[in-house]
Design an enzyme around this catalytic site. Sequence first.
Site, PDB file in Angstrom:
ATOM      1  CB  ALA A   8      -0.916  -0.017   1.217  1.00 22.40           C
ATOM      2  N   GLY A  10       2.595   2.485  -2.701  1.00 23.14           N
ATOM      3  CA  GLY A  10       2.795   3.076  -4.031  1.00 23.14           C
ATOM      4  C   GLY A  10       2.356   4.531  -4.053  1.00 23.14           C
ATOM      5  NE  ARG A  14      -0.676   3.713 -12.807  1.00 23.41           N
ATOM      6  CZ  ARG A  14      -0.604   2.388 -12.832  1.00 23.41           C
ATOM      7  NH1 ARG A  14      -1.080   1.711 -13.864  1.00 23.41           N
ATOM      8  NH2 ARG A  14      -0.056   1.712 -11.834  1.00 23.41           N
ATOM      9  N   GLY A  79       9.270  -0.156  -6.226  1.00 26.24           N
ATOM     10  CA  GLY A  79       8.645  -1.287  -6.916  1.00 26.24           C
ATOM     11  C   GLY A  79       8.060  -2.289  -5.923  1.00 26.24           C
ATOM     12  CG  ASP A 103      -4.004  -1.506  -6.742  1.00 22.22           C
ATOM     13  OD1 ASP A 103      -3.922  -2.742  -6.604  1.00 22.22           O
ATOM     14  OD2 ASP A 103      -3.415  -0.888  -7.652  1.00 22.22           O
ATOM     15  N   GLY A 140       0.022  -6.647 -16.022  1.00 21.73           N
ATOM     16  CA  GLY A 140       1.096  -7.561 -16.354  1.00 21.73           C
ATOM     17  C   GLY A 140       0.501  -8.809 -17.016  1.00 21.73           C
ATOM     18  CG  ASN A 169       0.273 -10.460 -11.661  1.00 21.17           C
ATOM     19  OD1 ASN A 169      -0.281 -11.105 -10.769  1.00 21.17           O
ATOM     20  ND2 ASN A 169       1.228  -9.573 -11.433  1.00 21.17           N
ATOM     21  CG  ASN A 376     -50.747  19.132  17.187  1.00 14.86           C
ATOM     22  OD1 ASN A 376     -50.783  18.353  16.242  1.00 14.86           O
ATOM     23  ND2 ASN A 376     -50.716  20.437  17.029  1.00 14.86           N
ATOM     24  NE  ARG A 439     -52.333  35.375  20.826  1.00 13.20           N
ATOM     25  CZ  ARG A 439     -52.851  34.216  20.498  1.00 13.20           C
ATOM     26  NH1 ARG A 439     -52.068  33.210  20.113  1.00 13.20           N
ATOM     27  NH2 ARG A 439     -54.152  34.015  20.557  1.00 13.20           N
TER      28      ARG A 439
HETATM   29  C1  UD1 Z   1       0.966  -4.622 -10.630  1.00 13.72           C
HETATM   30  C2  UD1 Z   1       1.741  -5.802 -11.214  1.00 13.72           C
HETATM   31  C3  UD1 Z   1       1.047  -6.237 -12.505  1.00 13.72           C
HETATM   32  C4  UD1 Z   1      -0.386  -6.602 -12.207  1.00 13.72           C
HETATM   33  C5  UD1 Z   1      -1.121  -5.457 -11.500  1.00 13.72           C
HETATM   34  C6  UD1 Z   1      -2.461  -5.946 -11.003  1.00 13.72           C
HETATM   35  C7  UD1 Z   1       4.073  -5.473 -10.589  1.00 13.72           C
HETATM   36  C8  UD1 Z   1       5.428  -5.108 -11.072  1.00 13.72           C
HETATM   37  N1  UD1 Z   1       3.081  -5.410 -11.494  1.00 13.72           N
HETATM   38  O1  UD1 Z   1       1.047  -3.547 -11.545  1.00 13.72           O
HETATM   39  O2  UD1 Z   1       1.711  -7.364 -13.046  1.00 13.72           O
HETATM   40  O3  UD1 Z   1      -1.059  -6.945 -13.396  1.00 13.72           O
HETATM   41  O4  UD1 Z   1      -0.387  -4.997 -10.357  1.00 13.72           O
HETATM   42  O5  UD1 Z   1      -3.263  -4.926 -10.469  1.00 13.72           O
HETATM   43  O6  UD1 Z   1       3.922  -5.811  -9.422  1.00 13.72           O
HETATM   44  N2  UD1 Z   1       3.359  -0.582  -4.225  1.00 13.72           N
HETATM   45  C9  UD1 Z   1       4.134  -0.434  -3.088  1.00 13.72           C
HETATM   46  N3  UD1 Z   1       5.422  -0.045  -3.233  1.00 13.72           N
HETATM   47  C10 UD1 Z   1       5.990   0.190  -4.444  1.00 13.72           C
HETATM   48  C11 UD1 Z   1       5.181   0.048  -5.601  1.00 13.72           C
HETATM   49  C12 UD1 Z   1       3.862  -0.345  -5.455  1.00 13.72           C
HETATM   50  O7  UD1 Z   1       3.663  -0.665  -1.970  1.00 13.72           O
HETATM   51  O8  UD1 Z   1       7.170   0.548  -4.464  1.00 13.72           O
HETATM   52  C13 UD1 Z   1       1.936  -1.004  -4.057  1.00 13.72           C
HETATM   53  C14 UD1 Z   1       0.927  -0.002  -4.566  1.00 13.72           C
HETATM   54  O9  UD1 Z   1       0.510   0.867  -3.513  1.00 13.72           O
HETATM   55  C15 UD1 Z   1      -0.216  -0.871  -5.044  1.00 13.72           C
HETATM   56  C16 UD1 Z   1       0.456  -2.185  -5.401  1.00 13.72           C
HETATM   57  O10 UD1 Z   1       1.725  -2.165  -4.818  1.00 13.72           O
HETATM   58  O11 UD1 Z   1      -1.179  -1.094  -4.039  1.00 13.72           O
HETATM   59  C17 UD1 Z   1       0.592  -2.370  -6.902  1.00 13.72           C
HETATM   60  O12 UD1 Z   1       1.324  -1.291  -7.438  1.00 13.72           O
HETATM   61  P1  UD1 Z   1       0.896  -0.607  -8.800  1.00 13.72           P
HETATM   62  O13 UD1 Z   1       1.856   0.476  -9.098  1.00 13.72           O
HETATM   63  O14 UD1 Z   1      -0.534  -0.286  -8.807  1.00 13.72           O
HETATM   64  O15 UD1 Z   1       1.203  -1.820  -9.797  1.00 13.72           O
HETATM   65  P2  UD1 Z   1       0.612  -2.025 -11.242  1.00 13.72           P
HETATM   66  O16 UD1 Z   1       1.334  -1.161 -12.191  1.00 13.72           O
HETATM   67  O17 UD1 Z   1      -0.852  -1.918 -11.215  1.00 13.72           O
HETATM   68 CA    CA Z   2      -2.373  -1.417  -9.696  1.00 12.05          CA
END
Ligand code: UD1
Ligand code: CA
Length: 462
Positions: A8, A10, A14, A79, A103, A140, A169, A376, A439
Amino acid sequence: MDITIILAAGEGTRMKSNKSKVLHKLLNHDILEYVVDAANISDNAKTIVIAGENEKQIKEKFGNLIIKRQHIGEQYPYGTGYAVSLAIEEIEDNDNVVVLNGDIPLLTRESLLEFIKLHKDNNNSASVLSTILDDPTTYGRIVRENNEFEKIVEEKDANCDVKKIKEINTGIYAFRGKDLKEALSSLNTQNSQGELYLTDCIEIIKNNLKKVGCYTFYDPNEFYGINNKYELSRAEIIMQERINKKFMIDGVIMHNPSMIRIDKDAKIGKDTEIYPGACILGKSIIGENCIIKGSSRIDESIIEDNVIIDNSVIEKSHVESGVDIGPFSHLRPKAHLKENVHIGNFVEVKNAIVGENTKAGHLAYIGDADLGKNINVGCGVIFVNYDGKFKHRSTIEDGAFIGSNANIVAPVHVEKEGYIAAGSTITNDVGSGMLSIERASQKNIEGYVEKKKKRDKLKEEK
Ligand code: UD1
Ligand code: CA
């Protein structure tokens, strides 16, 4: 031991928001809350959330979970693979580790348990949950050779052939602890985004000749990942449809359910009828045979059986059976309407008890008061509860009659069957059976209009 790691941290770029993606509301609950609920896979399971800038809010809301902080910035790796590696010291070699993206709120615990069972029964080192999408863009892709799982390729790293693959994925994985830890230590950032991809771990484990499984689940709605606000709105539609369907199967009648919004934690009795625009929030409990019309909003309230609510707002209140409310009324917190009360147009009730069969048909404010039975409350009555500094409470006993446009200046006590004349401003107590009138007495001036006409005529002639 079962460990669930929820990612969680990320940045959710977007989403184009100042707010953390996983803390956006989906039908009034944080996206992450749904994932945490689904991840509650067994009594002794350990749940770890990888938080980023949102750490403080996540700790406040999910304080019972283990929360690891991922620092975000140019000096740190990034990542999903890096995120998981932050939980490494919590993982024993023999643990079953389930990893979920934070997510994907539409995931159900049933599917997750089915997936974990497949992982365990097949004695896999790593397993991936996949689904098939008509439009797989942004996800993915699962690359197979002779139907056997080969690797996951991210959209941004995919060539034209890979982009045509519709098996994706979902972001749900299971690992044997030891194999996950080993794979994490050999991840690299050689991809278009320069990130440590968790998805590469599966390929690494496979290349180490360990057993890898990829299981396809066929309801794509469950695995819908939210990356932007359009996807958030789509997820809301799917979730609402799922919740409303369950209520209808359990006996609730809904007219045009796509326009009815009900919280997952609400309870509603059978044969209750709900019309488009209604919104039932929080842990509200609604009885049987009620009718909820128009854009009524019921928030954290208890509504008993046979209640009619028309275009009204009810917050943290208790409504007993047989009551009818509205149109256009407002129960603010701590309103308690006892059986068969009638609250009509434009009536506001706050922190007040209204006894059985009492009626306030039009345009009234009943705040900080205890009203008995069979009273009332006339049109335009105001319970004046605030002296500019303090709130005060008034009591009106059974059978009283409060004439239209009266002001009850608290604290005032009107005893049983006390009568208040219309237009009176009452500042003193009224005894049982008395009429209280406050009144100026009425004066009728005879011949006034004739005199006025003459006067006006004289003025015109001048
Ligand atoms: C990811 C998968 C993709 C898959 C998709 C499904 C990878 C590399 N790719 O892509 O194959 O189809 O989910 O929904 O995993 N997060 C962190 N730390 C980070 C990066 C991300 O905690 O450094 C968390 C985000 O908050 C999110 C989750 O990981 O909840 C997924 O990250 P997100 O950037 O949404 O991955 P996708 O590009 O959707
Ligand atoms: Ca995602």
